[in-house]
Design a protein around this motif. Structure first.
Motif, mmCIF file in Angstrom:
data_model
loop_
_atom_site.group_PDB
_atom_site.id
_atom_site.type_symbol
_atom_site.label_atom_id
_atom_site.label_comp_id
_atom_site.label_asym_id
_atom_site.label_seq_id
_atom_site.Cartn_x
_atom_site.Cartn_y
_atom_site.Cartn_z
ATOM 1 N N GLY A 113 0.745 -1.074 -0.001
ATOM 2 C CA GLY A 113 -0.028 -0.041 0.018
ATOM 3 C C GLY A 113 0.709 1.184 0.028
ATOM 4 O O GLY A 113 0.551 2.356 0.412
ATOM 5 N N ALA A 114 1.933 1.275 -0.221
ATOM 6 C CA ALA A 114 3.254 2.438 -0.524
ATOM 7 C C ALA A 114 2.537 3.000 -1.437
ATOM 8 O O ALA A 114 2.436 2.697 -2.594
ATOM 9 C CB ALA A 114 4.483 1.858 -0.251
ATOM 10 N N ASP A 115 2.904 4.508 -1.493
ATOM 11 C CA ASP A 115 2.454 5.298 -2.621
ATOM 12 C C ASP A 115 3.713 5.449 -3.371
ATOM 13 O O ASP A 115 4.567 6.806 -2.988
ATOM 14 C CB ASP A 115 1.784 6.645 -2.145
ATOM 15 C CG ASP A 115 1.370 7.417 -3.236
ATOM 16 O OD1 ASP A 115 1.241 7.079 -4.459
ATOM 17 O OD2 ASP A 115 1.406 8.771 -2.717
ATOM 18 N N ILE A 116 4.145 4.905 -4.435
ATOM 19 C CA ILE A 116 5.454 4.750 -4.892
ATOM 20 C C ILE A 116 5.154 5.012 -6.266
ATOM 21 O O ILE A 116 6.091 4.963 -7.184
ATOM 22 C CB ILE A 116 6.151 3.500 -4.837
ATOM 23 C CG1 ILE A 116 5.490 2.169 -5.167
ATOM 24 C CG2 ILE A 116 6.401 3.187 -3.378
ATOM 25 C CD1 ILE A 116 6.280 1.275 -5.664
ATOM 26 N N ALA A 117 3.895 5.212 -6.991
ATOM 27 C CA ALA A 117 3.784 5.564 -8.471
ATOM 28 C C ALA A 117 4.403 6.475 -9.058
ATOM 29 O O ALA A 117 4.799 6.188 -10.368
ATOM 30 C CB ALA A 117 2.167 5.722 -8.468
ATOM 31 N N GLU A 118 4.700 7.394 -8.273
ATOM 32 C CA GLU A 118 5.551 8.508 -8.991
ATOM 33 C C GLU A 118 7.105 8.315 -8.803
ATOM 34 O O GLU A 118 7.865 9.244 -9.542
ATOM 35 C CB GLU A 118 5.164 9.978 -8.192
ATOM 36 C CG GLU A 118 3.707 10.414 -8.405
ATOM 37 C CD GLU A 118 3.349 10.755 -9.763
ATOM 38 O OE1 GLU A 118 3.742 11.169 -10.561
ATOM 39 O OE2 GLU A 118 2.225 10.067 -10.158
ATOM 40 N N MET A 119 7.518 7.407 -8.128
ATOM 41 C CA MET A 119 8.898 6.994 -7.914
ATOM 42 C C MET A 119 9.494 6.210 -9.208
ATOM 43 O O MET A 119 8.622 5.414 -9.614
ATOM 44 C CB MET A 119 9.189 6.324 -6.679
ATOM 45 C CG MET A 119 9.046 7.084 -5.474
ATOM 46 S SD MET A 119 9.106 6.227 -3.998
ATOM 47 C CE MET A 119 11.027 6.057 -3.957
ATOM 48 N N SER A 120 10.726 6.724 -9.496
ATOM 49 C CA SER A 120 11.322 6.119 -10.724
ATOM 50 C C SER A 120 11.773 4.696 -10.066
ATOM 51 O O SER A 120 12.067 4.688 -8.843
ATOM 52 C CB SER A 120 12.353 6.927 -11.464
ATOM 53 O OG SER A 120 13.324 7.162 -10.507
ATOM 54 N N ASN A 121 12.408 3.679 -10.914
ATOM 55 C CA ASN A 121 13.063 2.864 -10.250
ATOM 56 C C ASN A 121 14.525 3.022 -9.632
ATOM 57 O O ASN A 121 14.768 2.522 -8.651
ATOM 58 C CB ASN A 121 13.565 1.773 -11.558
ATOM 59 C CG ASN A 121 12.205 0.676 -11.819
ATOM 60 O OD1 ASN A 121 11.378 0.973 -11.172
ATOM 61 N ND2 ASN A 121 12.356 0.125 -12.931
ATOM 62 N N GLU A 122 15.123 4.092 -10.223
ATOM 63 C CA GLU A 122 16.456 4.557 -9.537
ATOM 64 C C GLU A 122 16.025 5.201 -7.980
ATOM 65 O O GLU A 122 16.811 5.060 -7.051
ATOM 66 C CB GLU A 122 17.005 5.650 -10.431
ATOM 67 C CG GLU A 122 17.956 5.073 -11.529
ATOM 68 C CD GLU A 122 18.650 3.958 -11.419
ATOM 69 O OE1 GLU A 122 19.454 4.301 -10.055
ATOM 70 O OE2 GLU A 122 18.817 2.943 -11.935
ATOM 71 N N GLU A 123 15.087 5.820 -7.897
ATOM 72 C CA GLU A 123 14.480 6.412 -6.727
ATOM 73 C C GLU A 123 14.077 5.209 -5.851
ATOM 74 O O GLU A 123 14.482 5.405 -4.546
ATOM 75 C CB GLU A 123 13.490 7.416 -6.798
ATOM 76 C CG GLU A 123 13.790 8.704 -7.589
ATOM 77 C CD GLU A 123 12.401 9.544 -7.909
ATOM 78 O OE1 GLU A 123 12.705 10.728 -7.733
ATOM 79 O OE2 GLU A 123 11.408 9.037 -8.341
ATOM 80 N N LEU A 124 13.576 4.403 -6.201
ATOM 81 C CA LEU A 124 13.268 3.146 -5.408
ATOM 82 C C LEU A 124 14.363 2.526 -4.941
ATOM 83 O O LEU A 124 14.283 2.163 -3.722
ATOM 84 C CB LEU A 124 12.402 2.191 -6.304
ATOM 85 C CG LEU A 124 11.265 1.239 -5.573
ATOM 86 C CD1 LEU A 124 10.392 2.287 -4.859
ATOM 87 C CD2 LEU A 124 10.522 0.472 -6.597
ATOM 88 N N LYS A 125 15.604 2.202 -5.645
ATOM 89 C CA LYS A 125 16.684 1.830 -5.431
ATOM 90 C C LYS A 125 17.347 2.488 -4.298
ATOM 91 O O LYS A 125 18.404 2.007 -3.609
ATOM 92 C CB LYS A 125 17.694 1.548 -6.762
ATOM 93 C CG LYS A 125 17.388 0.421 -7.625
ATOM 94 C CD LYS A 125 18.215 0.430 -8.715
ATOM 95 C CE LYS A 125 17.890 -0.349 -9.845
ATOM 96 N NZ LYS A 125 18.578 -0.099 -11.026
ATOM 97 N N GLU A 126 17.221 3.747 -4.059
ATOM 98 C CA GLU A 126 17.876 4.655 -3.223
ATOM 99 C C GLU A 126 17.144 4.928 -1.942
ATOM 100 O O GLU A 126 17.682 5.461 -1.056
ATOM 101 C CB GLU A 126 17.911 5.954 -3.940
ATOM 102 C CG GLU A 126 18.946 6.115 -4.914
ATOM 103 C CD GLU A 126 19.187 7.297 -5.793
ATOM 104 O OE1 GLU A 126 18.705 8.510 -5.477
ATOM 105 O OE2 GLU A 126 19.888 7.316 -6.719
ATOM 106 N N ALA A 127 16.052 4.272 -1.754
ATOM 107 C CA ALA A 127 14.978 4.289 -0.564
ATOM 108 C C ALA A 127 16.023 3.487 0.467
ATOM 109 O O ALA A 127 16.630 2.423 0.378
ATOM 110 C CB ALA A 127 13.964 3.759 -0.716
ATOM 111 N N SER A 128 15.804 4.256 1.764
ATOM 112 C CA SER A 128 16.683 3.755 2.805
ATOM 113 C C SER A 128 16.345 1.926 3.342
ATOM 114 O O SER A 128 17.288 1.526 3.745
ATOM 115 C CB SER A 128 16.474 4.429 4.131
ATOM 116 O OG SER A 128 15.324 4.436 4.629
#
Length: 87
Positions: free
Chosen positions: A57-72
């Motif tokens: 249920g996380a709101d990640i629709a606007e995140m690119s794959n690169e941003e996702l990879k950088e998540a803590s």
């Protein structure tokens, strides 16, 4: 046997400050217990990481794959898999 192989546990232990901001786990055994307690997910690629967050249920629709990879909470393992740890 659990889903966290030695490589997962070792990498998480060595890079725990990415999640916690500092090292709080004292050994590999503690790291493995933490992964089991928070039910960390091992994903074979970034597509699975995205599916995991969407399922949670996380709101990640606007995140690119690169941003996702950088998540803590996303750890890119040396073998190409990803470990998702929600502390």
């Amino acid at each position: 046997m659990n889903q966290y192989d030695k490589e997962c546990v070792k990498y998480f232990f060595e890079h725990q400050s990415q999640l916690f901001g500092k090292n709080i786990l004292e050994d590999m055994e503690e790291a493995q217990e933490f992964l089991e307690d928070c039910m960390a997910a091992v994903c074979k690629n970034i597509k699975e990481v995205r599916a995991y967050f969407e399922e949670e249920g996380a709101d990640i629709a606007e995140m690119s794959n690169e941003e996702l990879k950088e998540a803590s909470e996303v750890f890119a393992l040396p073998d190409g898999r990803f470990l998702v740890v929600e502390g």
